[in-house]
Write a protein that holds these residues in place. Sequence first.
Motif: not given
Length: 156
Positions: A144-145, A147
Amino acid sequence: MRPMATAEDLSALVSKLGLDKQNKATLGRLIAHGNLGYAEEGADGRMHAQIRIPPDELVWDPAILVLPHGGDLDLEIFNDDQNTHCALFPSNGDSQFIWLPIHSRGTAALNLGGPGYYWYSSPIGNDEGRGLIGAIVVLGDVPQQARLDRPDQPRP
Ligand SMILES: [Cu+2]
């Protein structure tokens, strides 16, 4: 005209031609021809795997190592061959190099954060050209971090 070998036939065909042993034919091994193995995940979230160099085959076993997702991998490497080899592994921050004398064992801690194909090899002599080249395949999605900040994109 002979049909092309499918992936399933390839291993048997290479063996029949004698290409899965050193010096049995001029070509030697084909890239990434060999076993496929999976890393196991421990309770601590770190992944573990073993890779061997079997005697007289000049391949990594497994030649394709599959990780279920990105993260930390503890690798144990065994050189069971009659020659000294080495290993150059990909890892975030810097690649890692380890000498593997005859009948030695080594360990490497790698961090592979994103999905994709990573190459590893024994970059001495002509080890790579003779078959000591393999792939670490990281499955899963980009964390997630990592993206991009953008609207959801269409997915296949
Ligand atoms: Cu997991």
